[in-house]
Design a protein around this motif. Structure first.
Motif, PDB file in Angstrom:
ATOM      1  N   UNK A  88      39.154  22.565  22.985  1.00  0.00           N
ATOM      2  CA  UNK A  88      38.170  23.236  23.858  1.00  0.00           C
ATOM      3  C   UNK A  88      36.756  22.838  23.432  1.00  0.00           C
ATOM      4  N   UNK A  89      36.516  22.826  22.107  1.00  0.00           N
ATOM      5  CA  UNK A  89      35.174  22.484  21.613  1.00  0.00           C
ATOM      6  C   UNK A  89      34.806  21.046  21.980  1.00  0.00           C
ATOM      7  N   UNK A  90      35.814  20.169  22.035  1.00  0.00           N
ATOM      8  CA  UNK A  90      35.541  18.766  22.382  1.00  0.00           C
ATOM      9  C   UNK A  90      35.583  18.556  23.901  1.00  0.00           C
ATOM     10  N   UNK A  91      35.904  19.609  24.637  1.00  0.00           N
ATOM     11  CA  UNK A  91      35.937  19.523  26.104  1.00  0.00           C
ATOM     12  C   UNK A  91      37.080  18.685  26.643  1.00  0.00           C
ATOM     13  N   UNK A  92      38.229  18.699  25.941  1.00  0.00           N
ATOM     14  CA  UNK A  92      39.380  17.925  26.427  1.00  0.00           C
ATOM     15  C   UNK A  92      40.590  18.841  26.623  1.00  0.00           C
ATOM     16  N   UNK A  93      41.441  18.443  27.532  1.00  0.00           N
ATOM     17  CA  UNK A  93      42.719  19.143  27.715  1.00  0.00           C
ATOM     18  C   UNK A  93      43.823  18.093  27.590  1.00  0.00           C
ATOM     19  N   UNK A  94      45.067  18.532  27.338  1.00  0.00           N
ATOM     20  CA  UNK A  94      46.152  17.547  27.199  1.00  0.00           C
ATOM     21  C   UNK A  94      46.228  16.587  28.380  1.00  0.00           C
ATOM     22  N   UNK A  95      45.893  17.057  29.587  1.00  0.00           N
ATOM     23  CA  UNK A  95      45.963  16.201  30.777  1.00  0.00           C
ATOM     24  C   UNK A  95      44.992  15.025  30.733  1.00  0.00           C
ATOM     25  N   UNK A  96      44.012  15.073  29.834  1.00  0.00           N
ATOM     26  CA  UNK A  96      43.030  13.969  29.750  1.00  0.00           C
ATOM     27  C   UNK A  96      43.597  12.736  29.057  1.00  0.00           C
ATOM     28  N   UNK A  97      44.776  12.869  28.457  1.00  0.00           N
ATOM     29  CA  UNK A  97      45.355  11.725  27.752  1.00  0.00           C
ATOM     30  C   UNK A  97      46.252  10.946  28.714  1.00  0.00           C
ATOM     31  N   UNK A  98      45.633  10.019  29.458  1.00  0.00           N
ATOM     32  CA  UNK A  98      46.408   9.266  30.460  1.00  0.00           C
ATOM     33  C   UNK A  98      46.747   7.878  29.969  1.00  0.00           C
ATOM     34  N   UNK A  99      45.872   7.323  29.127  1.00  0.00           N
ATOM     35  CA  UNK A  99      46.100   5.996  28.548  1.00  0.00           C
ATOM     36  C   UNK A  99      45.850   6.091  27.050  1.00  0.00           C
ATOM     37  N   UNK A 142      43.823   4.562  25.254  1.00  0.00           N
ATOM     38  CA  UNK A 142      42.383   4.558  24.972  1.00  0.00           C
ATOM     39  C   UNK A 142      41.771   5.953  25.048  1.00  0.00           C
ATOM     40  N   UNK A 143      42.398   6.824  25.856  1.00  0.00           N
ATOM     41  CA  UNK A 143      41.851   8.180  26.014  1.00  0.00           C
ATOM     42  C   UNK A 143      41.905   8.981  24.721  1.00  0.00           C
ATOM     43  N   UNK A 144      42.739   8.526  23.789  1.00  0.00           N
ATOM     44  CA  UNK A 144      42.870   9.260  22.531  1.00  0.00           C
ATOM     45  C   UNK A 144      41.505   9.403  21.839  1.00  0.00           C
ATOM     46  N   UNK A 145      40.639   8.401  22.043  1.00  0.00           N
ATOM     47  CA  UNK A 145      39.316   8.403  21.408  1.00  0.00           C
ATOM     48  C   UNK A 145      38.495   9.636  21.804  1.00  0.00           C
ATOM     49  N   UNK A 146      38.845  10.272  22.905  1.00  0.00           N
ATOM     50  CA  UNK A 146      38.082  11.455  23.334  1.00  0.00           C
ATOM     51  C   UNK A 146      38.513  12.712  22.576  1.00  0.00           C
ATOM     52  N   UNK A 147      39.655  12.623  21.899  1.00  0.00           N
ATOM     53  CA  UNK A 147      40.180  13.808  21.212  1.00  0.00           C
ATOM     54  C   UNK A 147      39.586  13.916  19.809  1.00  0.00           C
TER      55      UNK A 147
END
Ligand code: DLL
Length: 426
Positions: A41-52, A54-59
């Motif tokens: 939540x603090x990083x503004x990500x939800x599990x659904x944001x991991x589509x590729x 590369x998206x891991x970098x947002x976590x």
């Protein structure tokens, strides 16, 4: 144990497997571990944001401090009744950090160690001299279970008691030994002192890790013990030994068991993900673990990722030897020590100023830690008392030197470097 369906998976299949495992892991953590839910939540990500991938970098990354903040079992994703083992490693504040395993995790642990031992040259039916410490440290029990999986006859000698170790090597004729690289050299000395020549020593393979080492030490261990020496790498937070292991025939970096542990290399300053081949901090996600999986764990270890090796058929990437660390963790003869643990001992004494400095040197093959401490009282028993307390509370032997107040370096506003490492790369 060579598992071609895992170690040599076609790369597109491996990447698809990793993405689906990571998606599952992130969703589980979100559902089951409040601390991860809050971090997401603090990083503004939800599990659904991991589509590729590369998206891991947002976590967000997980750090040692997260384990400490949720001590002892706050990051667990399964009920306590499903836990089957706990290990602990030294912490900075006197309290250790705890890692927990369920049946599935112990299964993975045995599998990745068995793979690493196999890559290192071990084969079913060989005798295995296991000189990693048994107990809370993951080294002993971790390699033990992997050796059982592979079909080795393990001698669970643990660390220390060098003379007895030499006797057991003489009498049981092990082909494989596992220990820290520095201890391999101590054993080499002890074997030589009993008149053994390298070609008479039964050992053929040495599986070395738990502390940084270089090709110089490799050459020395190989020449003096008459073995092929390979690297085994790992850390408790991810599983223990067996995150990666080197191939004895190749000796060119350690195969990272990417079907279980997803690696990234991050810039230590900016936290940006770096491309393969560039040096940075290794960050690992334990994708398949269930009891206490960690997402994007900041290992602090500096290395780079290399492509899989054609010669061995494995497609998983390799990691280079660890070049150093991005934090102040000291690894002394395989034991992890943070300077703050030494500080806690000194502050507990009350008779010394809070100014201290740590110097690391190497005499012969062993690392030494000298703790310089300011004190009004330079004679008396204080020096011996500090050495005794450090041994009792931190678990390492150090040498203490007292010096008059005002003589040690003070912070000049920035970060004070408390540690001077004069050990040349091994
Ligand atoms: O040292 C696990 C292990 C046991 C690995 C036996 C290999 C053999 P920890 O006590 O949690 O776990 O310490 C982990 O040790 O982050 C590295 O800094 C360092 N380390 C471990 N293996 C290597 C290696 C075990 N092969 C920390 N080369 C890690 C360099 C290593 N450093």
């Amino acid at each position: 144990m060579f598992q071609p369906d895992r170690e040599a998976m076609p790369l597109p299949d491996l990447r698809a497997w990793q993405l689906s495992r990571l998606q599952e892991m992130v969703a589980r953590q979100h559902d089951r571990v409040p601390a991860y839910r809050a971090k997401f939540a603090a990083a503004g990500v939800t599990p659904g944001d991991l589509r590729r991938l590369d998206d891991l970098a947002r976590f967000p990354v997980t750090r040692k401090s997260d384990l400490r903040d949720h001590y002892p079992l706050g990051l667990c994703a399964v009920p306590r009744t499903e836990l089957r083992r706990m290990h602990a490693s030294s912490g900075t504040t006197g309290k250790p950090t705890v890692v927990a395993y369920d049946d599935n995790d112990l299964e993975i642990f045995a599998e990745v160690v068995a793979r690493s031992l196999y890559a290192a040259g071990a084969r079913p039916g060989m005798v295995f001299h296991n000189a990693y410490g048994y107990g809370l440290f993951t080294g002993g029990l971790g390699t033990h279970a992997g050796a059982a999986r592979l079909g080795l006859a393990t001698v669970p000698v643990s660390g220390g008691g060098t003379e007895r170790q030499v006797t057991l090597i003489e009498d049981l004729g092990p082909e494989v030994i596992a220990c820290t690289p520095s201890y391999a050299l101590v054993l080499a000395d002890a074997l030589a002192a009993r008149g053994h020549r390298p070609e008479d020593i039964p050992l053929k393979y040495a599986v070395l890790g738990a502390e940084p080492w270089s090709d110089k030490t490799r050459a020395e261990v190989e020449a003096r013990l008459g073995v092929r020496a390979t690297n085994i790498y790992g850390l408790s937070e991810i599983i223990g030994p067996g995150v990666s292991g080197e191939d004895a025939a190749e000796q060119r970096g350690s195969y990272l068991w990417e079907d279980h542990f997803y690696p990234e290399i991050l810039d230590p300053e900016t936290g940006e993900v770096l491309p393969d081949g560039e040096w940075g901090v290794l960050v690992l996600s334990s994708m398949t673990r269930t009891a206490m999986p960690v997402l994007r764990y900041w290992t602090g270890d500096i290395t780079r990722l290399l492509p899989g090796g054609n010669a061995t058929g494995r497609t998983v990437r390799r990691m280079d030897q660890i070049r150093g660390r991005s934090d102040d963790l000291i690894i002394l003869r395989g034991v992890n020590v943070y300077p703050t643990q030494l500080e806690a001992v000194l502050l507990g004494l009350g008779q010394v100023s809070p100014h201290y400095h740590v110097t690391l040197t190497r005499t012969g093959v062993l690392d030494e830690l000298t703790l310089h401490v300011e004190s009004l009282e330079l004679g008396g028993s204080l020096r011996a008392e500090i050495e005794r307390l450090v041994k009792a509370q931190v678990g390492v032997t150090v040498r203490c030197e007292l010096c008059p107040p005002g003589t040690l370096a003070r912070s000049e506003g920035g970060k004070l470097r408390r540690v001077t490492d004069l050990r040349a790369a091994r």
